[in-house]
Enzyme design. Structure first.
Site, PDB file in Angstrom:
ATOM      1  N   VAL A   1       0.732  -1.321   0.043  1.00 12.36           N
ATOM      2  CA  VAL A   1      -0.085  -0.033   0.045  1.00 12.36           C
ATOM      3  C   VAL A   1       0.762   1.189   0.086  1.00 12.36           C
ATOM      4  O   VAL A   1       2.019   1.438   0.795  1.00 12.36           O
ATOM      5  CB  VAL A   1      -0.945   0.179   1.236  1.00 12.36           C
ATOM      6  CG1 VAL A   1      -1.721   1.296   1.181  1.00 12.36           C
ATOM      7  CG2 VAL A   1      -1.717  -1.265   1.375  1.00 12.36           C
TER       8      VAL A   1
ATOM      9  N   VAL B   1       4.766  -1.106   2.863  1.00 14.23           N
ATOM     10  CA  VAL B   1       4.708   0.278   2.606  1.00 14.23           C
ATOM     11  C   VAL B   1       5.511   0.526   1.626  1.00 14.23           C
ATOM     12  O   VAL B   1       6.580   0.543   1.408  1.00 14.23           O
ATOM     13  CB  VAL B   1       4.941   1.185   3.774  1.00 14.23           C
ATOM     14  CG1 VAL B   1       4.834   2.633   3.415  1.00 14.23           C
ATOM     15  CG2 VAL B   1       4.324   0.981   5.000  1.00 14.23           C
ATOM     16  N   LYS B   2       4.627   1.028   0.431  1.00 14.64           N
ATOM     17  CA  LYS B   2       5.300   1.641  -0.731  1.00 14.64           C
ATOM     18  C   LYS B   2       5.874   2.884  -0.648  1.00 14.64           C
ATOM     19  O   LYS B   2       4.941   3.714  -0.358  1.00 14.64           O
ATOM     20  CB  LYS B   2       4.446   1.107  -1.922  1.00 14.64           C
ATOM     21  CG  LYS B   2       4.170  -0.170  -2.541  1.00 14.64           C
ATOM     22  CD  LYS B   2       3.146  -0.316  -3.552  1.00 14.64           C
ATOM     23  CE  LYS B   2       3.973   0.177  -5.059  1.00 14.64           C
ATOM     24  NZ  LYS B   2       3.132   0.006  -6.159  1.00 14.64           N
ATOM     25  N   LEU B   3       7.113   3.119  -1.222  1.00 16.58           N
ATOM     26  CA  LEU B   3       7.492   4.645  -1.122  1.00 16.58           C
ATOM     27  C   LEU B   3       8.289   4.991  -2.518  1.00 16.58           C
ATOM     28  O   LEU B   3       9.176   4.133  -2.711  1.00 16.58           O
ATOM     29  CB  LEU B   3       8.488   4.903   0.045  1.00 16.58           C
ATOM     30  CG  LEU B   3       7.653   4.773   1.445  1.00 16.58           C
ATOM     31  CD1 LEU B   3       8.912   4.894   2.469  1.00 16.58           C
ATOM     32  CD2 LEU B   3       6.912   5.707   1.685  1.00 16.58           C
TER      33      LEU B   3
END
Length: 213
Positions: free
Chosen positions: A56, A82-84
């Protein structure tokens, strides 16, 4: 090579899970924007349904905002990744988050240097975008090969997700190169299943069986 489904659509995830072929899901703001309802609740549902990593993406682009949002997302379920997007602030955030045990996916990667930096900061996954490189006349699979070579050479543990996949052939190429994962839209997954010779074979078997009756 594992297959992730690149979607935020509940029906598509349910269908892929029913087939038993996917090990995770990746989402992004553009995919989420196409769907109605609470995307956090949907992400939690995906975690329960798939029992695998669910990526996400954080919306914040500044360091403090990324950390805050990443911690909130990670609290939803232990399977959340967690996508960054690859920026200086993202690298600093990944460095902190990895030490806190929060899984991260460095996304929008378009060079081996970006992948190396993300891996050295502790990213769980790096996501080079194959299709978008092809769109601008570069060979996306060459990038996958470069990253794989570097990671093997130095024993880097970050996993490579071949992303922005546009055809079944690209899935095959990513597997041959040694990508750990390919994340594919549902349409590509369906195309991977289909083959005209399979259809012809089914039709012939059915016709031959009918003749026997």
């Amino acid at each position: 090579m594992q297959l992730f489904l690149d979607t935020a659509n509940q029906a598509e995830v349910e269908a892929a899970v029913r087939m038993g072929v996917i090990s995770g899901v990746t989402t992004n703001p553009s995919l989420v924007a196409k769907e109605s309802g609470d995307y956090l609740a949907r992400s939690k549902y995906f975690c329960q349904l798939v029992n695998g990593p669910i990526s996400v993406e954080a919306i914040a682009l500044d360091y403090e905002g990324m950390l805050k949002e990443a911690r909130e997302l990670a609290a939803i379920d232990e399977r959340i990744v967690v996508k960054l997007p690859l920026t200086e602030d993202a690298l600093a955030a990944i460095n902190v988050l990895s030490k806190e045990g929060i899984k991260t996916n460095a996304t929008l990667i378009f060079s081996a240097n970006q992948a190396l930096l993300a891996a050295r900061c502790g990213a769980t996954y790096v996501s080079p975008f194959v299709g978008r490189l092809n769109d601008i006349g570069q060979d996306g699979m060459t990038l996958i090969e470069e990253i794989k070579t570097i990671f093997v050479q130095f024993g880097i543990k970050s996993q490579i997700i071949a992303a922005s996949i546009r055809s079944p052939r690209q899935v095959t190429e990513a597997a041959l190169i040694g990508a750990d994962i390919a994340t594919v839209p549902f349409k590509i997954l369906q195309q991977m299943i289909a083959h005209p010779q399979t259809d012809l074979g089914i039709a012939k078997f059915a016709a031959d069986w009918q003749k026997r009756q």
